[in-house]
Design a protein around this motif. Structure first.
Motif, short mmCIF file in Angstrom:
data_model
loop_
_atom_site.label_atom_id
_atom_site.label_comp_id
_atom_site.label_asym_id
_atom_site.label_seq_id
_atom_site.Cartn_x
_atom_site.Cartn_y
_atom_site.Cartn_z
N TYR A 35 0.86 -1.17 0.00
CA TYR A 35 0.00 0.00 0.00
C TYR A 35 0.90 1.23 0.00
N VAL A 43 -4.72 5.79 2.81
CA VAL A 43 -3.90 4.63 2.44
C VAL A 43 -4.51 4.02 1.17
N PHE A 91 3.78 0.93 2.51
CA PHE A 91 3.57 -0.05 3.56
C PHE A 91 3.42 -1.44 2.96
N PHE A 106 0.79 -4.79 9.36
CA PHE A 106 1.52 -3.84 8.55
C PHE A 106 2.92 -3.60 9.10
N GLY A 107 3.85 -3.36 8.20
CA GLY A 107 5.17 -2.91 8.60
C GLY A 107 5.13 -1.44 8.96
N GLN A 108 6.27 -0.93 9.41
CA GLN A 108 6.38 0.46 9.82
C GLN A 108 6.49 1.41 8.63
N ARG A 111 9.62 5.44 3.92
CA ARG A 111 9.33 6.77 3.39
C ARG A 111 10.22 7.01 2.18
N GLN B 33 -12.33 -3.77 9.54
CA GLN B 33 -11.26 -3.67 10.52
C GLN B 33 -11.00 -2.20 10.83
N TYR B 35 -7.90 0.42 12.18
CA TYR B 35 -6.46 0.57 12.37
C TYR B 35 -6.18 1.94 12.97
N GLN B 37 -2.99 4.87 13.38
CA GLN B 37 -1.72 5.31 12.83
C GLN B 37 -1.26 6.54 13.59
N GLY B 40 3.05 9.81 10.97
CA GLY B 40 4.24 9.39 10.23
C GLY B 40 4.70 7.98 10.50
N ARG B 41 3.87 7.20 11.15
CA ARG B 41 4.26 5.84 11.52
C ARG B 41 3.41 4.80 10.79
N GLY B 42 3.63 3.54 11.14
CA GLY B 42 2.90 2.45 10.50
C GLY B 42 1.49 2.30 11.04
N LEU B 43 0.79 1.35 10.44
CA LEU B 43 -0.60 1.07 10.81
C LEU B 43 -0.63 -0.07 11.81
N HIS B 45 -3.14 -2.68 13.79
CA HIS B 45 -4.52 -3.18 13.77
C HIS B 45 -5.10 -3.14 15.18
N ILE B 47 -8.89 -3.94 15.75
CA ILE B 47 -10.00 -4.86 15.94
C ILE B 47 -10.59 -5.24 14.60
N PHE B 88 -8.34 4.59 11.07
CA PHE B 88 -8.86 4.22 9.76
C PHE B 88 -9.69 2.96 9.86
N LEU B 100 -7.59 -5.05 0.99
CA LEU B 100 -8.30 -4.18 1.90
C LEU B 100 -8.46 -2.81 1.26
N PHE B 102 -9.25 1.13 2.34
CA PHE B 102 -9.23 1.99 3.52
C PHE B 102 -10.16 3.17 3.37
#
Lengths: 115, 112
Positions: A35, A43, A91, A106-108, A111, B33, B35, B37, B40-43, B45, B47, B88, B100, B102
């Motif tokens: 993504y 996203v 991602f 998901f990974g971090q 960028r 689902q 998510y 965030q 500036g970071r990752g997602l 999960h 629930i 999200f 998925l 979003f």
């Protein structure tokens, strides 16, 4: 908890250069995804991969993009000739079932900045 | 378009208050689902609620799903400053085993 890892965390590249973004999905997962998120936006789905082939891709995923699972553990996204508008967070995600039937991890993110 | 909307786009509340975020989608879904965030970071999960479920709880989180209205809500009770993040919703469309989609996200700010 198992996690998806992505490298590098940041990548700066010149327009027209090729970049490879790397991901190590969770080991027993079967579905893999890329993504992207342009700064401040939602996203966006790029591509999903299952059974060693692309199972679905979006209109964003044009001929400049490719994915590969070269060795059974890594999952890579290649952008052949980067454009300024490719600048975004990318991602990687994995899940043990498709279609949202299980949680995607998901990974971090990486960028990517194209200059 | 399969894209859905979340509202509000931004929500600012005081610590201790409850935060409710809504999500609407346009297709039939397998599951939905939520998510989180951080900037500036990752997602991460939070629930997953299946299409045959109406409500699910996890700690201070409560998620509802109304498939007739194609909508879901996320309630965070007794919010904390550390809950400040973007939230999200995401869903897997029925008939697609793959991806998925979003929503546009809600930026939640919890003021200490």
């Amino acid at each position: 908890e198992p996690e998806v890892t992505q490298t590098p965390s940041h990548q700066v590249t010149q327009m027209g250069q090729e970049v490879i973004l790397r991901c190590v999905p969770i080991s027993n997962h079967l579905y893999f995804y890329w993504y992207r998120q342009i700064l401040g936006q939602k996203v966006e789905f790029l591509v999903s991969f299952y059974n060693n082939e692309i199972s679905e891709k979006s209109e964003i995923f044009d001929d400049q993009f490719s994915v590969e699972r070269p060795d059974g553990s890594n999952f890579t996204l290649k952008i052949r000739s980067t454009k300024l508008e490719d600048s975004a967070m990318y991602f990687c995600a994995s899940s043990d079932a498709g279609g949202g039937r299980s949680l995607a991890f998901f990974g971090q993110g990486t960028r990517l900045t194209v200059v | 378009s399969q894209q859905g909307e979340e509202d509000p786009q931004a929500l600012s509340i005081q610590e201790g208050e409850n935060a409710t975020m809504n999500c609407s989608y346009k297709t039939s879904i397998n599951n939905l689902q939520w998510y989180r965030q951080n900037s500036g970071r990752g997602l991460v999960h939070l629930i997953l609620i299946r299409s045959n479920e109406r409500e699910k709880h996890s700690g201070r989180l409560r998620v509802t799903l109304d498939t007739s209205k194609k909508s879901s809500s996320l309630l965070i009770t007794a919010s904390r400053a550390a809950d400040t993040a973007s939230y999200f919703c995401a869903w897997g469309p029925s008939g697609s085993a793959r991806q998925l989609t979003f929503g546009s996200g809600t930026q939640l700010t919890v003021l200490p």
